[in-house]
Design a protein around this motif. Sequence first.
Motif, short mmCIF file in Angstrom:
data_model
loop_
_atom_site.label_atom_id
_atom_site.label_comp_id
_atom_site.label_asym_id
_atom_site.label_seq_id
_atom_site.Cartn_x
_atom_site.Cartn_y
_atom_site.Cartn_z
N ASP A 279 45.63 4.08 40.93
CA ASP A 279 44.26 4.40 40.50
C ASP A 279 44.26 5.03 39.11
O ASP A 279 43.39 4.73 38.29
CB ASP A 279 43.60 5.32 41.54
N GLU B 87 40.86 1.15 31.98
CA GLU B 87 39.42 1.06 31.76
C GLU B 87 38.97 1.97 30.62
O GLU B 87 38.12 1.59 29.80
CB GLU B 87 38.66 1.45 33.05
N ILE C 6 44.57 -4.83 35.71
CA ILE C 6 43.52 -4.18 36.51
C ILE C 6 43.30 -4.93 37.82
O ILE C 6 43.23 -4.34 38.89
CB ILE C 6 42.21 -4.09 35.70
N LEU D 177 46.15 -4.35 40.22
CA LEU D 177 46.11 -2.99 40.75
C LEU D 177 45.09 -2.89 41.87
O LEU D 177 45.35 -2.31 42.91
CB LEU D 177 45.79 -2.00 39.62
N ARG D 178 43.92 -3.47 41.64
CA ARG D 178 42.88 -3.41 42.68
C ARG D 178 43.30 -4.22 43.90
O ARG D 178 43.04 -3.82 45.04
CB ARG D 178 41.55 -3.93 42.12
N TRP D 179 43.92 -5.35 43.66
CA TRP D 179 44.40 -6.19 44.76
C TRP D 179 45.39 -5.40 45.61
O TRP D 179 45.33 -5.40 46.83
CB TRP D 179 45.07 -7.43 44.15
N MET E 297 45.78 -2.09 45.74
CA MET E 297 45.16 -0.94 46.41
C MET E 297 44.40 -1.39 47.65
O MET E 297 44.44 -0.72 48.69
CB MET E 297 44.25 -0.17 45.44
N ALA E 298 43.70 -2.53 47.55
CA ALA E 298 42.97 -3.04 48.72
C ALA E 298 43.97 -3.36 49.84
O ALA E 298 43.72 -3.07 51.01
CB ALA E 298 42.17 -4.29 48.35
N MET F 274 45.13 -0.15 51.44
CA MET F 274 44.12 0.62 52.16
C MET F 274 43.61 -0.07 53.41
O MET F 274 42.98 0.55 54.25
CB MET F 274 42.95 0.96 51.22
N PHE G 293 37.18 -1.04 48.71
CA PHE G 293 37.76 0.27 48.98
C PHE G 293 37.53 1.20 47.79
O PHE G 293 37.62 0.77 46.63
CB PHE G 293 39.26 0.15 49.24
N VAL G 294 37.25 2.45 48.08
CA VAL G 294 37.12 3.45 47.02
C VAL G 294 38.52 3.96 46.69
O VAL G 294 39.26 4.40 47.57
CB VAL G 294 36.21 4.59 47.47
N THR H 225 36.43 1.63 42.46
CA THR H 225 36.59 0.87 43.70
C THR H 225 37.46 -0.34 43.41
O THR H 225 37.76 -0.65 42.26
CB THR H 225 35.23 0.38 44.25
N THR H 226 37.83 -1.03 44.48
CA THR H 226 38.64 -2.24 44.30
C THR H 226 37.81 -3.42 43.79
O THR H 226 38.33 -4.51 43.65
CB THR H 226 39.35 -2.62 45.61
N ARG H 227 36.52 -3.22 43.55
CA ARG H 227 35.72 -4.25 42.89
C ARG H 227 35.03 -3.73 41.64
O ARG H 227 34.00 -4.26 41.22
CB ARG H 227 34.68 -4.84 43.85
N GLY H 228 35.57 -2.68 41.07
CA GLY H 228 35.01 -2.21 39.81
C GLY H 228 34.60 -0.75 39.89
O GLY H 228 34.60 -0.14 40.96
#
Lengths: 389, 444
Positions: free
Chosen positions: A324, A331, A372, A375-377, A379-380, A383, B153-154, B166-169
């Motif tokens: 994160d 960002e 980015i 990273l989000r992929w 983290m999802a 989680m 997800f946050v 979040t995982t979408r922005g």
Amino acid sequence: MIEAATANAVRTAPPPAPGLPPGDASSADIVSRVERIAAGPLAEMAGRIDRGHYPLEIMASLGRAGGLGAHLDRRGQRFDQAIGAMAEVSRHCGTTGFLVWAHDVFGLYLEQSGNPALCGDFLERHARGDSFGGTALSNPMKALSGIESLALRARRVPGGYRVSGTLPWVSHIAAGQYCGALAGVEGADGSLSHEIMFVLHCREEVALRQCPAFSGMEGSSTWSITLKDYFVGEDELIADPARPFIARIKAAFILLQTGMAVGVTQGSIDAIREVEPALGHVNQHLDERPDALQAELDELRQRALTLAKTPFEGGRDFLLEVLDARVQGAELALRASQSALLHQGARGYLMSAAPQRRIREAHFVAIVTPAIKHLRWEMARLMREEMPS
Amino acid sequence: MSEERPFQQYICRACGLIYDEAEGDPDSGLAPGTRFEDIPDDWECPLCGVTKADFEPFVPREPVDAVAADASPRRVGAVVVGAGLAGWAAVEALRALDRDLPITLVTACSGDRYHKPELSVALSRGQSADDLVRESGSEAARRLGVQLLPRTFVTGLSPQSRRLRTTRGTLSYTGLVLAMGARPALPAALPEAHCWRVNDLAGWSGLQRALADGPARVAVVGGGMVGCELAEDLARAGHRVSLLDRHAYPLAGLLPEAAGRRLLAAQRALGIAVHPNVAVAGVERNAAGERVVQLADGERLVVDQVVAATGLATEPRLARQAGLDFAGGICVDGRTLATSVPGIFALGDCIAIEGQPCRFIEPLARQAEALAHALLERDHPGYRHAAPVVRLKTRQLPITLSGRPDPDADWVTVSDDAERLEMEQRQGERVLATLSVGAGRRAA
């Protein structure tokens, strides 16, 4: 069976650039010495590096200043200093900041390998900036997270492995240099049993091909590597199997990258402040203003430095925090660099100006592995609750 | 005279470069100290190439007031995290107060609306997940004018800049509502891959599908409220249930022994194999695909499915990252549901009021209403926290607990017959708690 003595293959450092402060890696204030190099000779050279100059002379002086090894256990595991040094470098030149990161993580691989053949003189020379090499883990990091498949394949042979395949772009390498690479081990039936991680020396039989021109980071000496039955002996193995090793160093690998984001953002805020006396009266109407950006940057920096106290802390929550923070940095670098160009206007839009270069550097921070989206992929994935199948 | 004039600065009208007489322009041969008037006319701006005639004296402007440097976001709106009963209650309360407020609802699940207590009785009713969904997330979002981000997800929260990652922005907010609930707390002996958890519709639905092929052997680990309710529901649905409890009788944390013994007898009468005083050492899958539950005393239990009901815990990571006070849950003000950080509110299973989590359904609507008023800065008398009445959905032996029992205080029997047991806790004249175990009308 080992075809070339590794020490002979290591490229020697070019002479230091003129006017650099003498370095003494043992004294405490590494970051301020790095700062002087970054604000002096590096800042002067940033445009040239952007156009393709590979700044090994700067890297050598950073090494002598202690700026390439502060994170190593043998130097007190000062990840805070490593990040601080990388940030000072990136503040003036994002490409060189990227080289520092690549160099730092290679040192991390060697030290964490526990392989006596890698932890001795080879690592010392690398950490001092006497020899150079980077990391070829972009594809493996994505592959081990399930995003894409492994590019290199290894076969077991007496005394080691033979590795074949192509990595499209690997930075901070050149003939005589080296990088950390990872290959999937194929059995007789072609299925993968596990992975190995090894030091890839750019010896004669390793084909380095020029990459197409990128819009930035052209001074990062990035090449496509093709291996055909490249031999990896025991002395070059970083980890076998590689997965537990990658899991152990992953957070540290990604955490170090925040240094690039912090530096590019700080450079952007500097550029905003630089034109404040002349343009503040109109710039006040822009969305992002330097004080607010600086407050966000200070928060990010503090967060990274806190995480840097325990870079090898295992567990899901620590990795999530690092991932994160890495997104937060990417960002912020994007926003700050765009804002700097808006603040400077035409002046920043000149091809010779830093703000337009930083826009490209910030986008690199956002897309370099892990990007980015990766990273989000990830983290999802971390989680999501696992349920019985 | 001109020699004594302080050095001056000149600005390029084209690109903004500043020529400083003190510094000169050594790259084009102008030594430091070169006066502007001494610069040759063919000198060019080192940055953009215009000539000397395009420069003018530079007078630095007064610093601009930091009016625009206020970090609060200009994109107003509320962001709600979590689409369980608490999250949707917050959305409805906010929408009821303000028709135009932009609201974004971020949730790890699909956002579908269902009544969570029904998860405890739905197996024996033969229901599926579709039967339990009262309104789909997308329909509810449309009806309430909410932007729904499902399966999101946050990951991070920066209160200073009011940004939620979040995982979408990344979302900006003026007010943030945390309603992300609590997660099943699994001891290391109960691996996620082998144990179902029934804390949301998705978890329940997985168990329901796994049991759809007919009667199965199910081990329920944990003799608390959820474990007891699920064990009874599973037994009524025709499964062979083992209830593994580390205490001597079920609901030991809540009930006095006399009441717990009645529940134990009722569970056995229903065919549940209750194993009191056992600890689970591990769960594995064998070659036949069965789950083997290893008990600490060496016993092994072979079953088809394992359900873990070992309690809930609020994840502290986000709260800690954002600097929110946290003690077993996100600490909130008992009247406004405000957290310790401005602009952030919380309700439902994720909070702690006066150091105690409160994981019940009944207070949610009242919490949501107080919270919405506080977030929108409207007057409201405030939420008043009271211990909710606990009713166990154990049809075999209904149990009702009111008040705030003191775990260390003694219970006194008020009435006791074969049908029904009534007890209470007193402190002097004051009744702290009352308990009713069994069917029939409560005595006046």
